[in-house]
Design a protein around this motif. Structure first.
Motif, PDB file in Angstrom:
ATOM      1  N   SER A  88       0.895  -1.279  -0.112  1.00 42.25           N
ATOM      2  CA  SER A  88       0.006  -0.025   0.124  1.00 42.25           C
ATOM      3  C   SER A  88       0.883   1.286   0.031  1.00 42.25           C
ATOM      4  N   SER A  89       2.051   1.041   0.071  1.00 41.21           N
ATOM      5  CA  SER A  89       2.919   2.509   0.189  1.00 41.21           C
ATOM      6  C   SER A  89       3.779   2.993  -0.855  1.00 41.21           C
ATOM      7  N   GLY A  90       3.424   2.484  -2.192  1.00 40.56           N
ATOM      8  CA  GLY A  90       4.080   2.781  -3.357  1.00 40.56           C
ATOM      9  C   GLY A  90       3.348   3.932  -4.078  1.00 40.56           C
ATOM     10  N   THR A  91       3.943   4.696  -4.773  1.00 41.27           N
ATOM     11  CA  THR A  91       3.258   5.689  -5.492  1.00 41.27           C
ATOM     12  C   THR A  91       2.843   5.283  -6.973  1.00 41.27           C
ATOM     13  N   LEU A 148       4.871   2.708  -9.841  1.00 43.03           N
ATOM     14  CA  LEU A 148       4.422   1.579 -10.715  1.00 43.03           C
ATOM     15  C   LEU A 148       4.622   2.017 -12.337  1.00 43.03           C
ATOM     16  N   ARG A 149       4.037   3.255 -12.792  1.00 43.05           N
ATOM     17  CA  ARG A 149       4.111   3.312 -14.146  1.00 43.05           C
ATOM     18  C   ARG A 149       5.746   3.459 -14.689  1.00 43.05           C
ATOM     19  N   HIS A 150       6.321   3.896 -13.897  1.00 43.47           N
ATOM     20  CA  HIS A 150       7.905   3.747 -14.313  1.00 43.47           C
ATOM     21  C   HIS A 150       8.713   2.207 -14.655  1.00 43.47           C
ATOM     22  N   VAL A 151       8.359   1.598 -13.411  1.00 44.52           N
ATOM     23  CA  VAL A 151       8.661   0.302 -13.434  1.00 44.52           C
ATOM     24  C   VAL A 151       7.919  -0.669 -14.703  1.00 44.52           C
ATOM     25  N   TYR A 152       6.736  -0.388 -14.661  1.00 48.23           N
ATOM     26  CA  TYR A 152       6.246  -1.201 -15.738  1.00 48.23           C
ATOM     27  C   TYR A 152       6.706  -0.459 -17.091  1.00 48.23           C
ATOM     28  N   GLY A 153       6.977   0.621 -17.337  1.00 44.94           N
ATOM     29  CA  GLY A 153       7.403   1.156 -18.557  1.00 44.94           C
ATOM     30  C   GLY A 153       8.964   0.398 -18.999  1.00 44.94           C
ATOM     31  N   THR A 154       9.721   0.044 -18.285  1.00 41.42           N
ATOM     32  CA  THR A 154      10.618  -0.836 -18.687  1.00 41.42           C
ATOM     33  C   THR A 154      10.596  -2.232 -18.518  1.00 41.42           C
ATOM     34  N   ASN A 155       9.931  -2.697 -17.286  1.00 38.51           N
ATOM     35  CA  ASN A 155      10.021  -4.188 -16.994  1.00 38.51           C
ATOM     36  C   ASN A 155       8.835  -5.107 -18.066  1.00 38.51           C
ATOM     37  N   VAL A 156       7.604  -4.122 -18.336  1.00 35.41           N
ATOM     38  CA  VAL A 156       6.636  -4.792 -18.991  1.00 35.41           C
ATOM     39  C   VAL A 156       6.554  -4.053 -20.396  1.00 35.41           C
ATOM     40  N   PHE A 157       6.298  -2.936 -20.452  1.00 37.78           N
ATOM     41  CA  PHE A 157       6.110  -1.912 -21.692  1.00 37.78           C
ATOM     42  C   PHE A 157       7.445  -2.115 -22.541  1.00 37.78           C
ATOM     43  N   GLY A 158       8.659  -2.096 -21.849  1.00 42.05           N
ATOM     44  CA  GLY A 158       9.869  -2.187 -22.608  1.00 42.05           C
ATOM     45  C   GLY A 158       9.964  -3.397 -23.175  1.00 42.05           C
ATOM     46  N   LEU A 159       9.597  -4.693 -22.537  1.00 38.14           N
ATOM     47  CA  LEU A 159       9.805  -5.968 -22.721  1.00 38.14           C
ATOM     48  C   LEU A 159       8.974  -6.254 -23.936  1.00 38.14           C
ATOM     49  N   VAL A 160       7.678  -5.767 -24.126  1.00 38.10           N
ATOM     50  CA  VAL A 160       6.904  -6.084 -25.103  1.00 38.10           C
ATOM     51  C   VAL A 160       7.291  -5.355 -26.307  1.00 38.10           C
ATOM     52  N   ALA A 161       7.684  -3.951 -26.240  1.00 42.30           N
ATOM     53  CA  ALA A 161       8.146  -2.953 -27.281  1.00 42.30           C
ATOM     54  C   ALA A 161       9.333  -3.759 -28.005  1.00 42.30           C
ATOM     55  N   PRO A 210       8.243 -19.378   1.296  1.00 44.36           N
ATOM     56  CA  PRO A 210       8.768 -18.340   1.939  1.00 44.36           C
ATOM     57  C   PRO A 210       8.550 -17.121   1.195  1.00 44.36           C
ATOM     58  N   LEU A 211       8.082 -17.416  -0.024  1.00 32.04           N
ATOM     59  CA  LEU A 211       7.725 -16.205  -0.876  1.00 32.04           C
ATOM     60  C   LEU A 211       6.435 -15.473  -0.158  1.00 32.04           C
ATOM     61  N   SER A 212       5.623 -16.456   0.366  1.00 27.67           N
ATOM     62  CA  SER A 212       4.324 -15.812   0.955  1.00 27.67           C
ATOM     63  C   SER A 212       4.793 -14.950   2.244  1.00 27.67           C
ATOM     64  N   GLN A 213       5.552 -15.082   2.718  1.00 25.08           N
ATOM     65  CA  GLN A 213       6.148 -14.338   4.046  1.00 25.08           C
ATOM     66  C   GLN A 213       7.153 -13.035   3.832  1.00 25.08           C
ATOM     67  N   MET A 214       7.199 -12.758   2.326  1.00 27.01           N
ATOM     68  CA  MET A 214       8.042 -11.679   2.002  1.00 27.01           C
ATOM     69  C   MET A 214       7.303 -10.523   1.709  1.00 27.01           C
ATOM     70  N   PRO A 215       7.307  -9.354   2.641  1.00 26.31           N
ATOM     71  CA  PRO A 215       6.702  -8.127   2.322  1.00 26.31           C
ATOM     72  C   PRO A 215       7.243  -7.496   1.075  1.00 26.31           C
ATOM     73  N   SER A 216       6.572  -7.120   0.036  1.00 27.61           N
ATOM     74  CA  SER A 216       7.101  -6.636  -1.289  1.00 27.61           C
ATOM     75  C   SER A 216       5.957  -5.785  -1.647  1.00 27.61           C
ATOM     76  N   ALA A 217       6.589  -4.565  -2.385  1.00 29.59           N
ATOM     77  CA  ALA A 217       5.867  -3.380  -2.974  1.00 29.59           C
ATOM     78  C   ALA A 217       5.343  -3.989  -4.099  1.00 29.59           C
ATOM     79  N   ILE A 218       4.390  -3.458  -4.807  1.00 32.60           N
ATOM     80  CA  ILE A 218       3.574  -3.883  -6.146  1.00 32.60           C
ATOM     81  C   ILE A 218       4.603  -3.511  -7.092  1.00 32.60           C
ATOM     82  N   PRO A 219       5.363  -2.633  -7.563  1.00 31.77           N
ATOM     83  CA  PRO A 219       5.721  -2.338  -8.745  1.00 31.77           C
ATOM     84  C   PRO A 219       6.625  -3.584  -9.388  1.00 31.77           C
ATOM     85  N   TYR A 220       7.766  -3.919  -8.883  1.00 31.92           N
ATOM     86  CA  TYR A 220       8.830  -4.952  -9.563  1.00 31.92           C
ATOM     87  C   TYR A 220       8.084  -6.281  -9.312  1.00 31.92           C
TER      88      TYR A 220
END
Ligand SMILES: NC(=O)c1ccc[n+]([C@@H]2O[C@H](COP(=O)([O-])OP(=O)(O)OC[C@H]3O[C@@H](n4cnc5c(N)ncnc54)[C@H](OP(=O)(O)O)[C@@H]3O)[C@@H](O)[C@H]2O)c1
Length: 249
Positions: free
Chosen positions: A100-103, A107-120, A156-166
């Protein structure tokens, strides 16, 4: 004639090692990097070791840069046997690092590289991959994006707190991998997602417990699959072990 492999984000870390290992298997490696100095330095280093390496400037988050890189690869090499979509960013730590703490900006910046970039990059290079005899596409993903792992209370992955973007970007990379594999299932092209495992690189302040050489192994394996190899799979390091296996999405 040697096979041609293009690796994005190949100036350092797992991408550099992937290029080095593919070159050691006799491939011509096209070193994708956004920074010309870093990209050329990595290329020179590989050439000094005997690799047939060539620098290709590319910022995967910039569509014009992607188009220029694809045009350059077409002009200089004609076809492409291997694409390793390796470049990615984490977006850094925001707040307490929980969902809940990310902006939205991050999220847009990370998707711009990791997802949109990969598709492009994939769409721009698909015509060149189709020209090769039996191309391989490797999307470098991560176990942190595994829905199966995240929802298994014993993992162990279910115990790992993680931000949404990556994390969510890698889940999306997994679905994108499946969709390309389905589209290309009647062709010799194989599309798979790689899990390098937790690897010591700049991405995580070198906190990973695997070396970049080890982290590159899943990408190299999937980039060199034989004709009867799988497509549309998620494969690589198994958390907490020294094994490689098919992973649950
Ligand atoms: N390290 C791990 O534990 C781990 C675990 C699972 C998955 N992975 C995945 O493995 C891959 C490689 O990560 P790494 O650990 O080797 O990280 P890294 O050392 O930070 O390398 C990332 C590479 O991506 C490049 N890059 C970032 N944004 C780019 C852009 N817009 N255009 C072109 N290149 C760009 C970086 O270039 P600059 O040098 O210019 O920044 C760098 O070359 C990533 O997909 C990552 O998600 C890593």
């Amino acid at each position: 004639m040697s096979k041609k492999a293009f690796i994005t984000g190949a100036n350092k870390g797992i991408g550099y090692e992937t290029a080095r290992q593919l070159a050691a298997r006799g491939m011509t490696v096209l070193i994708g990097a956004r920074d010309p100095e870093l990209g050329q330095a990595a290329t020179d280093k590989l050439r000094a070791e005997g690799a047939d390496a060539h620098f290709i400037q590319i910022d995967v988050a910039d569509e014009e840069s992607v188009a220029r890189a694809a045009a350059r690869i077409e002009k200089d090499f004609g076809a492409l046997d291997v694409l390793v979509n390796n470049a990615a960013i984490t977006g850094g730590l925001e707040g307490d690092g929980k969902a809940s703490s990310g902006t939205l900006a991050t999220l847009r910046h990370v998707y711009g590289t990791n997802v949109f970039g990969l598709v492009a990059v994939t769409n721009a290079l698909l015509p060149l991959l189709r020209r090769a005899e039996a191309a391989r596409i490797v999307n470098v993903s991560s176990e942190v994006g595994s829905l199966a792992g995240r929802t298994d209370p014993d993992s162990p992955l279910s115990q790992m707190p993680s931000a949404i973007p990556y994390t969510a970007s890698k889940t999306t990379v997994n679905m994108v991998t499946v969709l390309y594999a389905l589209e290309l299932r009647d062709t010799p092209i194989k599309v798979n997602a790689a899990n390098p495992g937790y690897t010591a690189t700049d991405l995580n302040g070198h906190s990973g417990f695997r070396t970049p050489e080890q982290g590159a192994e899943p990408s190299v394996h999937l980039a060199t699959l034989p004709a009867d190899g799988p497509t549309g799979t998620f494969w690589g390091h198994v958390w907490g072990s020294d094994r490689y296996a098919l992973l649950d999405w």
